[in-house]
Design an enzyme around this catalytic site. Structure first.
Site, PDB file in Angstrom:
ATOM      1  CG  MET A  98     -16.303  -1.700  61.066  1.00  8.86           C
ATOM      2  SD  MET A  98     -16.278   0.019  61.624  1.00  8.86           S
ATOM      3  CE  MET A  98     -17.633   0.005  62.790  1.00  8.86           C
ATOM      4  CB  ILE A 154     -13.035   4.406  55.271  1.00  5.16           C
ATOM      5  CG1 ILE A 154     -11.544   4.691  55.491  1.00  5.16           C
ATOM      6  CG2 ILE A 154     -13.389   4.541  53.789  1.00  5.16           C
ATOM      7  CD1 ILE A 154     -10.622   3.702  54.803  1.00  5.16           C
ATOM      8  N   GLY A 184     -22.590   0.283  57.319  1.00  4.01           N
ATOM      9  CA  GLY A 184     -21.371  -0.430  56.934  1.00  4.01           C
ATOM     10  C   GLY A 184     -20.205   0.452  56.528  1.00  4.01           C
ATOM     11  CB  SER A 185     -17.998   2.172  57.607  1.00  4.37           C
ATOM     12  OG  SER A 185     -18.431   1.742  58.889  1.00  4.37           O
ATOM     13  NE  ARG A 186     -10.412   0.077  54.618  1.00  3.76           N
ATOM     14  CZ  ARG A 186      -9.881   0.417  53.447  1.00  3.76           C
ATOM     15  NH1 ARG A 186     -10.418   0.012  52.325  1.00  3.76           N
ATOM     16  NH2 ARG A 186      -8.823   1.179  53.397  1.00  3.76           N
TER      17      ARG A 186
END
Length: 215
Positions: A98, A154, A184-186
């Site tokens: 993301m 995450i 921002g991330s996952r």
């Protein structure tokens, strides 16, 4: 279990829960600087970046309504499929990256009961980096018609806060909002053994809309 989200007006956008600690001070500062800029050139110079930052925050924390798709497993996140990896236990991990431009509200990939919500401390390296495996995270487990489904939020280099919306024991519908990752991330989803991924690396996903599994 019916999809309550599907009856929401399409195109409607609201702000994400958990945005207030970041959004309110930014918008307040922008409002004050704009008001005072009419009397002072110095404040006018401040108003430009603060207003731009406030606009960016409003965009980042948007939370649009979605027409929830049909399918056994749907994407919990807006983003791009970063990797699809077979796991030793027979499951398949689908990792979705993301960016700060994506909607960061995550949704339940299946209907079921939240059996576990575990926060695990860790680092904050970029979510696309291999070392992000040791980042700060929240591990979810859902008891579903496909059995136990694991999903992991995450944190990334900028995302320093994961905000779960529902606690352990909550029954959720497929596509229901369950949490927020700030910036921002996952998000990883583990498809159970025997379930094949329908997406490909590099494919864009939409939370609540993109189907992850293949019939």
């Amino acid at each position: 279990m019916p999809h309550s989200q599907s009856s929401a007006p399409r195109g409607r956008v609201r702000l994400a829960r958990g945005a207030s600690p970041w959004l309110l001070p930014t918008v307040a500062t922008a409002a004050v600087s704009l008001a005072r800029s009419r009397r002072s050139g110095r404040w006018a110079a401040v108003a430009v970046p603060t207003t731009a930052l406030a606009a960016g925050m409003l965009w980042f924390f948007r939370d649009p309504e979605r027409e929830i798709a049909q399918g056994r497993v749907i994407s919990p996140a807006d983003g791009v499929v970063q990797s699809i990896m077979p796991w030793k236990d027979g499951r398949t991990r689908v990792a979705i990256f993301m960016s700060p431009l994506n909607v960061h509200v995550n949704r339940a990939p299946l209907a079921g009961t939240v059996t576990s919500v575990e926060h695990i401390p860790g680092g904050f390296v970029p979510a696309f980096n291999k070392e992000s495996e040791n980042n700060e995270r929240v591990v979810w487990h859902f008891d579903t018609e496909l059995g136990d489904i694991e999903m992991v939020q995450i944190a990334g280099a900028v995302a320093r806060r994961i905000v779960p919306y529902v606690p352990q024991g909550t029954k959720v519908e497929q596509g229901e909002r369950i949490g927020l990752i700030r910036f921002g991330s996952r998000v990883d989803v583990y498809l159970p053994e025997g379930v094949e991924a329908a997406v490909e690396v590099g494919q864009a996903t939409t939370a609540g809309v993109t189907r992850l599994d293949r019939d």
